[in-house]
Scaffold this active site. Structure first.
Site, short mmCIF file in Angstrom:
data_model
loop_
_atom_site.label_atom_id
_atom_site.label_comp_id
_atom_site.label_asym_id
_atom_site.label_seq_id
_atom_site.Cartn_x
_atom_site.Cartn_y
_atom_site.Cartn_z
N SER A 54 -37.54 -20.61 -38.14
CA SER A 54 -36.42 -21.04 -38.78
C SER A 54 -36.69 -22.08 -39.97
CB SER A 54 -35.29 -21.90 -37.73
OG SER A 54 -34.46 -22.59 -38.39
N HIS B 253 -22.97 -7.67 -13.62
CA HIS B 253 -21.99 -8.84 -14.45
C HIS B 253 -22.81 -9.77 -15.12
CE1 HIS B 253 -18.70 -6.71 -12.06
NE2 HIS B 253 -19.69 -6.58 -11.16
N GLU C 5 -33.18 -8.31 -32.35
CA GLU C 5 -31.97 -8.40 -32.89
C GLU C 5 -31.63 -7.51 -34.05
OE1 GLU C 5 -30.98 -12.99 -33.41
OE2 GLU C 5 -33.22 -12.69 -33.58
N LYS D 144 -37.89 -23.31 -33.46
CA LYS D 144 -37.57 -21.95 -33.38
C LYS D 144 -38.63 -21.05 -33.51
CE LYS D 144 -33.74 -20.65 -32.61
NZ LYS D 144 -32.57 -20.73 -33.54
#
Ligand code: ARG
Length: 465
Positions: free
Chosen positions: A283, A162, A296, A289
């Protein structure tokens, strides 16, 4: 009225007007099926050899066909071949070019054959080669995972259920879970290859042909295990492409899960691993970043691969036997699936061995979240307390730990004995992370020696492939 001569030479005989320009473009597949050219020529060479063997073509005609197709292949590879939409597809483009080069022998190549068995053969030949390339990349990724798992066999991290801290595990064990998923994917790919490796050539349009063809011969020349057994089925079904896409969907599902974990683990909140800069991007607005774009994108590409599987299933659903033009729509989803799978495997195979773990952060995270609570419960059971009661005792000690901000291993013996007098000094052996993982010492367990044994066995299996 337009000139019937403007219609396709291969089937224009019964037509009285030229094909509408839009319809020609709408029905043509050459823009994408030219990708099959190499395998189309391979199939034609085998077919021509067989026609010669049974006396339909002369030796001279065969040699002319071989030379002509060889030249066409070179032109295609050099990019000088002129593809024509009016000639509809790869098959008729190659055949027309051959006839232009060698004359009447070129017109005889299509004897006893239809584009229906031709295209079914081409896709199988093409996909078989792609499967072999994918195989190699999948194995490279598996080897990369084994190398990393070996380095990380002792590294302790929290295991989750979980996405909540559950029990300590070794990072090597987690990586070997990914490895096992890929073992099954590899098996699925082999199964797919085995089933597709039958030759539809000779099925002709749908019913077979009146020439005394030798299907064993073409099957053997093309490296197929045998000819297919039913001509209608051979030209009508694309289940081998569906099966490949199902393999791809499951593989990408697995890679998407690994991607998701990599993305989580590189976040400041987890901070378990570092993905080297060359696999990440920045970024344009936030200077701090470093984004895990590669995992991804792999996660994202799972969507398009799943879409292609559904496209092919829907394409085939309810089609009456045998060939229908619908099947021309099989190619783009299949091609894109192959390209996507190859790119994703390559990205992973390059990136995985380069991952850097942060063992202190993983260890630290495993110490938070009471990951050895089950070990304490098992300890009490070994001292004679029924499991349900020990669960209750440990639950209370966890509640105390939460209130006092203390892990179980940080409590004193006196603190622990408040919950059960049975607890003795030896409890600390099971409350350490090292003790906890070492105790799960059986096949498939997380103990470092079990992880090492799994890696050794896996290396042996890979060697035998
Ligand atoms: N371009 C066609 C395809 O990909 C080849 C087979 C066409 N056969 C036919 N009878 N129209 O399916």
């Amino acid at each position: 009225m337009s000139n019937p001569k403007d219609t396709n030479q291969a089937w224009g005989g019964r037509f009285s007007e030229a094909t509408d320009a839009f319809v020609a473009r709408f029905t043509a597949s050459v823009n994408f099926d030219q990708r099959l050219a190499h395998h189309d020529i391979q199939g034609s060479l085998a077919h021509a050899a067989m026609l010669t063997h049974i006396g339909v073509l002369t030796k001279d005609e065969l040699h002319a066909i071989q030379a002509g197709l060889g030249e066409i292949l070179t032109e295609i590879e050099n990019g000088t071949f002129e593809w024509s939409i009016a000639l509809e597809d790869v098959h008729m483009n190659v055949e027309a070019a051959l006839t232009a080069k060698i004359g009447v022998a070129g017109k005889k190549l299509h004897t006893g054959r239809s584009r229906n068995d031709q295209v079914a053969t081409d896709i199988r030949l093409w996909l078989r080669d792609e499967i072999d390339a994918i195989n190699a990349e999948l194995l490279r990724l598996q080897r990369g995972i084994l190398d990393l798992a070996e380095r990380e066999a002792n590294t302790i991290m929290p295991g989750f259920t979980h996405l909540q801290t559950a029990q300590p595990i070794t990072f090597g064990h987690h990586l070997m879970a990914w490895f096992e998923m890929l073992v099954r994917d590899f098996g699925r790919l082999q199964d797919c290859r085995k089933r597709l490796n039958q030759s539809p050539l000779g099925s002709a349009a749908l019913a077979g042909t009146t020439y005394p063809i030798n299907r064993e011969m073409t099957a053997e020349l093309l490296g197929f295990d045998s000819p297919t057994k039913n001509s209608l089925d051979s030209v009508g079904d694309r289940d081998f492409a569906i099966e490949f896409c199902a393999f791809a969907s499951i593989l990408l599902t697995h890679l998407s899960r690994a991607s998701e974990e990599l993305i989580l683990w590189t976040s400041a909140q987890f901070n378990f691993i570092e993905i080297p800069d060359r696999f990440c991007t920045g970024s344009s607005i936030m200077p701090q970043k470093k984004n895990p774009d590669v995992p991804e994108l792999v996660r994202g590409k799972t969507g398009r691969v799943n879409g292609h599987l559904i496209a092919l299933l829907t394409l085939m659903k309810s089609q009456p036997l045998a060939y229908n033009k619908d099947n021309q729509e099989d190619k783009e989803p299949l091609f894109d699936t192959v390209d996507t799978v190859k790119d994703c495997l390559r990205a992973f195979a390059d990136m995985i061995p380069a991952l850097q773990s942060k063992p202190e952060n993983m260890n630290e995270a495993a110490l938070r979240g009471f990951s050895t609570a089950t070990d304490l419960a098992d300890y009490l059971v070994r001292k004679g307390i029924p499991f349900r009661d020990s669960h209750e005792i440990v639950g209370k000690s966890v509640a105390y730990g939460l209130a006092e901000n203390k892990d179980l291993s940080e409590m004193t013996l006196a603190e622990l004995q408040v919950f059960s007098e049975i607890i003795e000094d030896d409890v600390f052996d099971v409350l350490t992370l090292e003790g906890s993982v070492a105790a799960r010492n059986h096949i498939g367990g997380t103990a470092p020696n079990q992880v090492r044994a799994a890696i050794t066995a896996a290396r042996e299996t890979l060697k035998s492939l």
